[in-house]
Design a protein around this motif. Structure first.
Motif: not given
Length: 131
Positions: A9-14, A20-23, A60-63
């Protein structure tokens, strides 16, 4: 603090955040969570609730289902369906109405195939022979 078993989860979120080019701070603000809490999730130190995952997915505009699978909330067997839905929702070349129509068609095919599998198997993709 020991790392919890939260899959990737953590790596996927990162990775999703970077795509998404978000900090870290921008995503935390958009999702309504604290910056340190999001950092701990990305490092595998915290297991977020389904509600937090839904907020992160929206930001993140993902499912959300994709994050649920990554967090172990949804069964791995549902992964193909979740990934298909996520791919449709993430496609920037189609608009929201088109995405919803595609998802409805996809779901109707899945239901039809489930009924065929539960039935007598009379329906088949093969063409009947013409002897």
């Amino acid at each position: 603090m020991a790392s919890l078993n939260v899959g990737n989860l953590g790596a996927y979120l990162r990775e999703q955040r970077r795509q998404a080019q978000l900090s870290l701070r921008q995503l935390a603000d958009a999702a309504g969570v604290s910056n340190p809490y999001l950092s701990q999730i990305e490092r595998g130190l915290r297991k977020p609730s389904a509600d937090i995952l839904q907020q992160l997915a929206k930001a993140l505009r993902i499912s959300a289902e994709t994050l649920y699978v990554q967090a172990g909330i949804l069964d791995e067997r549902d992964r193909d369906e979740v990934e298909t839905r996520a791919a449709i929702l993430a496609d920037p070349s189609i608009n929201e109405r088109q995405k919803q129509v595609l998802l409805q068609i996809y779901e109707s095919f899945r239901k039809e195939n489930a009924l065929d599998a539960d039935g007598d198997g009379a329906e088949s993709d093969e063409m009947p022979s013409t002897n």
